[in-house]
Design a protein around this motif. Structure first.
Motif, PDB file in Angstrom:
ATOM      1  N   GLN A 171       0.827  -1.201   0.000  1.00  0.00           N
ATOM      2  CA  GLN A 171       0.000   0.000   0.000  1.00  0.00           C
ATOM      3  C   GLN A 171       0.867   1.260   0.000  1.00  0.00           C
ATOM      4  OE1 GLN A 171      -3.203   0.129  -0.477  1.00  0.00           O
ATOM      5  NE2 GLN A 171      -3.467  -2.105  -0.429  1.00  0.00           N
ATOM      6  N   ARG A 172       1.953   1.207   0.733  1.00  0.00           N
ATOM      7  CA  ARG A 172       2.826   2.382   0.824  1.00  0.00           C
ATOM      8  C   ARG A 172       3.450   2.708  -0.528  1.00  0.00           C
ATOM      9  NH1 ARG A 172       8.226   2.985   4.713  1.00  0.00           N
ATOM     10  NH2 ARG A 172       8.933   4.977   3.830  1.00  0.00           N
ATOM     11  N   TYR A 173       3.962   1.701  -1.215  1.00  0.00           N
ATOM     12  CA  TYR A 173       4.719   1.969  -2.444  1.00  0.00           C
ATOM     13  C   TYR A 173       3.876   1.868  -3.710  1.00  0.00           C
ATOM     14  CZ  TYR A 173       8.828   2.130   0.432  1.00  0.00           C
ATOM     15  OH  TYR A 173       9.748   2.489   1.387  1.00  0.00           O
ATOM     16  N   SER A 174       2.602   1.569  -3.577  1.00  0.00           N
ATOM     17  CA  SER A 174       1.720   1.657  -4.736  1.00  0.00           C
ATOM     18  C   SER A 174       1.135   3.053  -4.873  1.00  0.00           C
ATOM     19  CB  SER A 174       0.593   0.622  -4.635  1.00  0.00           C
ATOM     20  OG  SER A 174      -0.177   0.828  -3.464  1.00  0.00           O
ATOM     21  N   ALA A 175       1.334   3.901  -3.858  1.00  0.00           N
ATOM     22  CA  ALA A 175       0.888   5.289  -3.940  1.00  0.00           C
ATOM     23  C   ALA A 175       1.741   6.033  -4.966  1.00  0.00           C
ATOM     24  CB  ALA A 175       0.993   5.961  -2.575  1.00  0.00           C
ATOM     25  N   ALA A 176       1.112   6.946  -5.697  1.00  0.00           N
ATOM     26  CA  ALA A 176       1.789   7.613  -6.814  1.00  0.00           C
ATOM     27  C   ALA A 176       2.962   8.470  -6.370  1.00  0.00           C
ATOM     28  CB  ALA A 176       0.781   8.470  -7.581  1.00  0.00           C
ATOM     29  N   ASP A 177       2.933   8.979  -5.136  1.00  0.00           N
ATOM     30  CA  ASP A 177       3.968   9.908  -4.694  1.00  0.00           C
ATOM     31  C   ASP A 177       5.066   9.237  -3.873  1.00  0.00           C
ATOM     32  OD1 ASP A 177       2.382   9.288  -2.573  1.00  0.00           O
ATOM     33  OD2 ASP A 177       2.261  11.338  -1.766  1.00  0.00           O
ATOM     34  N   SER A 178       5.135   7.894  -3.899  1.00  0.00           N
ATOM     35  CA  SER A 178       6.100   7.214  -3.018  1.00  0.00           C
ATOM     36  C   SER A 178       7.100   6.361  -3.797  1.00  0.00           C
ATOM     37  CB  SER A 178       5.348   6.326  -2.028  1.00  0.00           C
ATOM     38  OG  SER A 178       4.611   5.335  -2.711  1.00  0.00           O
ATOM     39  N   ALA A 179       7.346   6.681  -5.070  1.00  0.00           N
ATOM     40  CA  ALA A 179       8.298   5.902  -5.862  1.00  0.00           C
ATOM     41  C   ALA A 179       9.688   5.978  -5.234  1.00  0.00           C
ATOM     42  CB  ALA A 179       8.336   6.418  -7.297  1.00  0.00           C
ATOM     43  N   VAL A 180      10.388   4.847  -5.226  1.00  0.00           N
ATOM     44  CA  VAL A 180      11.680   4.755  -4.564  1.00  0.00           C
ATOM     45  C   VAL A 180      12.778   4.552  -5.589  1.00  0.00           C
ATOM     46  CG1 VAL A 180      11.647   2.237  -4.269  1.00  0.00           C
ATOM     47  CG2 VAL A 180      12.897   3.643  -2.629  1.00  0.00           C
ATOM     48  N   SER A 181      13.963   5.007  -5.256  1.00  0.00           N
ATOM     49  CA  SER A 181      15.145   4.742  -6.072  1.00  0.00           C
ATOM     50  C   SER A 181      16.342   4.683  -5.127  1.00  0.00           C
ATOM     51  CB  SER A 181      15.360   5.813  -7.145  1.00  0.00           C
ATOM     52  OG  SER A 181      15.601   7.074  -6.546  1.00  0.00           O
ATOM     53  N   GLY A 182      17.365   3.980  -5.552  1.00  0.00           N
ATOM     54  CA  GLY A 182      18.555   3.871  -4.719  1.00  0.00           C
ATOM     55  C   GLY A 182      19.692   3.255  -5.508  1.00  0.00           C
ATOM     56  N   LYS A 183      20.869   3.225  -4.893  1.00  0.00           N
ATOM     57  CA  LYS A 183      22.032   2.623  -5.524  1.00  0.00           C
ATOM     58  C   LYS A 183      22.991   2.132  -4.452  1.00  0.00           C
ATOM     59  CE  LYS A 183      24.684   6.924  -6.037  1.00  0.00           C
ATOM     60  NZ  LYS A 183      25.411   7.800  -6.997  1.00  0.00           N
ATOM     61  N   ASP A 184      23.874   1.238  -4.868  1.00  0.00           N
ATOM     62  CA  ASP A 184      24.934   0.698  -4.004  1.00  0.00           C
ATOM     63  C   ASP A 184      24.365   0.170  -2.684  1.00  0.00           C
ATOM     64  OD1 ASP A 184      26.687   1.481  -5.989  1.00  0.00           O
ATOM     65  OD2 ASP A 184      27.224   3.362  -5.004  1.00  0.00           O
ATOM     66  N   ILE A 185      23.552  -0.881  -2.787  1.00  0.00           N
ATOM     67  CA  ILE A 185      22.955  -1.521  -1.617  1.00  0.00           C
ATOM     68  C   ILE A 185      23.510  -2.951  -1.519  1.00  0.00           C
ATOM     69  CG2 ILE A 185      20.805  -2.137  -0.467  1.00  0.00           C
ATOM     70  CD1 ILE A 185      19.396  -0.198  -2.443  1.00  0.00           C
ATOM     71  N   PRO A 186      24.306  -3.274  -0.506  1.00  0.00           N
ATOM     72  CA  PRO A 186      24.826  -2.393   0.544  1.00  0.00           C
ATOM     73  C   PRO A 186      25.950  -1.492   0.020  1.00  0.00           C
ATOM     74  CG  PRO A 186      25.789  -4.567   0.753  1.00  0.00           C
ATOM     75  CD  PRO A 186      24.790  -4.667  -0.360  1.00  0.00           C
ATOM     76  N   ASP A 187      26.350  -0.520   0.852  1.00  0.00           N
ATOM     77  CA  ASP A 187      27.435   0.365   0.452  1.00  0.00           C
ATOM     78  C   ASP A 187      28.775  -0.345   0.626  1.00  0.00           C
ATOM     79  OD1 ASP A 187      28.104   0.448   3.171  1.00  0.00           O
ATOM     80  OD2 ASP A 187      27.180   2.404   3.504  1.00  0.00           O
ATOM     81  N   LYS A 228      21.740  -0.526  -8.721  1.00  0.00           N
ATOM     82  CA  LYS A 228      20.707   0.489  -8.931  1.00  0.00           C
ATOM     83  C   LYS A 228      19.337  -0.152  -8.754  1.00  0.00           C
ATOM     84  CE  LYS A 228      23.361   2.890 -12.561  1.00  0.00           C
ATOM     85  NZ  LYS A 228      23.353   3.272 -14.004  1.00  0.00           N
ATOM     86  N   ILE A 229      18.397   0.637  -8.256  1.00  0.00           N
ATOM     87  CA  ILE A 229      16.997   0.222  -8.228  1.00  0.00           C
ATOM     88  C   ILE A 229      16.137   1.441  -8.486  1.00  0.00           C
ATOM     89  CG2 ILE A 229      16.929   0.429  -5.694  1.00  0.00           C
ATOM     90  CD1 ILE A 229      14.696  -1.722  -5.754  1.00  0.00           C
ATOM     91  N   THR A 230      15.168   1.305  -9.375  1.00  0.00           N
ATOM     92  CA  THR A 230      14.251   2.392  -9.714  1.00  0.00           C
ATOM     93  C   THR A 230      12.844   1.826  -9.773  1.00  0.00           C
ATOM     94  OG1 THR A 230      15.967   3.489 -11.045  1.00  0.00           O
ATOM     95  CG2 THR A 230      13.681   4.191 -11.381  1.00  0.00           C
ATOM     96  N   GLN A 231      11.946   2.432  -9.013  1.00  0.00           N
ATOM     97  CA  GLN A 231      10.556   1.997  -9.082  1.00  0.00           C
ATOM     98  C   GLN A 231       9.891   2.607 -10.301  1.00  0.00           C
ATOM     99  OE1 GLN A 231       8.242   2.746  -5.570  1.00  0.00           O
ATOM    100  NE2 GLN A 231       6.373   1.848  -6.408  1.00  0.00           N
ATOM    101  N   LEU A 232       9.144   1.778 -11.030  1.00  0.00           N
ATOM    102  CA  LEU A 232       8.430   2.211 -12.217  1.00  0.00           C
ATOM    103  C   LEU A 232       6.940   2.331 -11.903  1.00  0.00           C
ATOM    104  CD1 LEU A 232      10.207  -0.137 -14.782  1.00  0.00           C
ATOM    105  CD2 LEU A 232      10.866   2.177 -14.097  1.00  0.00           C
ATOM    106  N   GLU A 233       6.186   2.746 -12.877  1.00  0.00           N
ATOM    107  CA  GLU A 233       4.749   2.911 -12.684  1.00  0.00           C
ATOM    108  C   GLU A 233       4.081   1.558 -12.423  1.00  0.00           C
ATOM    109  OE1 GLU A 233       0.848   4.651 -15.119  1.00  0.00           O
ATOM    110  OE2 GLU A 233       2.861   4.746 -15.984  1.00  0.00           O
ATOM    111  N   THR A 234       3.183   1.531 -11.455  1.00  0.00           N
ATOM    112  CA  THR A 234       2.453   0.306 -11.139  1.00  0.00           C
ATOM    113  C   THR A 234       1.538  -0.071 -12.301  1.00  0.00           C
ATOM    114  OG1 THR A 234       2.483   0.808  -8.769  1.00  0.00           O
ATOM    115  CG2 THR A 234       0.814  -0.755  -9.530  1.00  0.00           C
ATOM    116  N   GLN A 235       1.541  -1.360 -12.651  1.00  0.00           N
ATOM    117  CA  GLN A 235       0.686  -1.856 -13.733  1.00  0.00           C
ATOM    118  C   GLN A 235      -0.013  -3.135 -13.286  1.00  0.00           C
ATOM    119  OE1 GLN A 235       2.799  -2.404 -17.410  1.00  0.00           O
ATOM    120  NE2 GLN A 235       3.197  -0.225 -17.715  1.00  0.00           N
ATOM    121  N   ASP A 236      -1.293  -3.220 -13.602  1.00  0.00           N
ATOM    122  CA  ASP A 236      -2.079  -4.418 -13.282  1.00  0.00           C
ATOM    123  C   ASP A 236      -1.952  -4.803 -11.810  1.00  0.00           C
ATOM    124  OD1 ASP A 236      -2.838  -4.634 -15.983  1.00  0.00           O
ATOM    125  OD2 ASP A 236      -0.993  -5.744 -16.438  1.00  0.00           O
TER     126      ASP A 236
END
Length: 288
Positions: A171-187, A228-236
């Motif tokens: 529910q948290r990350y299906s909201a339109a304003d909560s897209a996540v992105s990150g890199k180097d996990i772990p550092d 790298k990780i980038t959240q894209l638009e939710t589909q279906d």
């Protein structure tokens, strides 16, 4: 008496010169044989292997016990771990094969090499109790590489109730304003932001699909990092992510980069929609 000794000496010398058979019989590629060396004749192999049986077709099949701490047993256990995670893994569930207790291998004629394991596994994220099971892992042989085939019963596998955590995460990350992105996990120090741990687990599960598919008897894969990780638009009703993961082959010491397009939902589980192999790089020692 002289002729008897000469005949005995000749026979002994023929046995002594026979090259030792490999610990895991495998098809030989003629290009892998150094100049000046020849393949060991089949008669030599029959003299070396002790635990052998003859199939109805007359093909030699060999069976032997393995030290469960050795590479061959751990490699098969790693394939089992990847397989279980492709079935049951999620942002809050990640299985780890803790130990291989017993291991045996058998050459299945022209089919491939089969491993019989007794092992214990637990949910690394939920810290569940250990579950002990048995499994068969077949590494097929053929002109093209095929992934290992895993057969076992998972009825008693510990699965903690994580539905509330999964629903909250979804529910948290299906909201339109909560897209996540990150890199180097772990550092570079091995640290992971607590907020990013579910995404690390999700990437580990997705990478298990690739590691299982790419595994053979000459590899041992582990995921080293999410580059790298980038959240894209939710589909279906599926959360979608684009990942770049770094896989470490502990045999060749290569770092292998893959781009993955994946989806996840509590009901649908993890699905790998696209994969792309990126240019490789070798591990560097601290002195390089």
């Amino acid at each position: 008496m002289y002729w008897f000794c000469m005949v005995g000496l000749i026979l002994f010398s023929q046995l002594w010169l026979c090259p030792a058979a490999p610990s895991s019989p495998a098809p030989l590629d003629p290009r892998s044989i150094p100049q000046g060396e020849v393949q060991c004749p089949s008669s030599c192999l029959l003299l070396v292997y002790n635990n052998e049986s003859m199939s109805e077709e007359g093909l030699v099949m060999t069976s032997r016990d393995l030290n469960p701490d050795y590479y061959e047993a751990r490699r098969a256990g790693n394939a089992v771990q990847h397989y279980i995670n492709t079935l049951y893994g999620s942002p809050f569930r990640l299985y780890l094969v803790n130990q291989v207790h017993k291991a045996r291998t058998e050459a299945m004629a022209d089919t491939g090499m089969k491993y019989f394991l007794e092992f214990s596994v637990k949910d690394w994220v939920g810290e569940s109790s250990e579950w002990r099971g048995s499994v068969e892992v077949l590494y097929p042989r053929g002109e093209t590489q095929a992934p290992p085939q895993v057969q076992g019963s998972w009825g008693g596998l510990p699965q903690l109730n994580i539905s509330d955590k999964e629903q909250e995460f979804y529910q948290r990350y299906s909201a339109a304003d909560s897209a996540v992105s990150g890199k180097d996990i772990p550092d570079s120090y091995g640290n992971i932001d607590p907020e990013m741990k579910p995404f690390w687990h999700l990437a580990r599960v997705a990478a298990s699909f690739v590691m299982l598919n790419e595994s053979n008897e000459n590899t041992l894969y582990n995921m080293a990092q999410v580059a790298k990780i980038t959240q894209l638009e939710t589909q279906d009703d599926q959360l979608r992510f684009e990942l770049e993961v770094l896989l470490h082959d502990m045999v060749s010491q290569e770092i292998i980069r893959w781009r993955l397009l994946i989806s996840w939902s509590p009901a649908g589980g993890v699905k790998v929609l696209e994969t792309e192999l990126l240019p490789r790089c070798h591990c560097k020692s601290p002195t390089q």
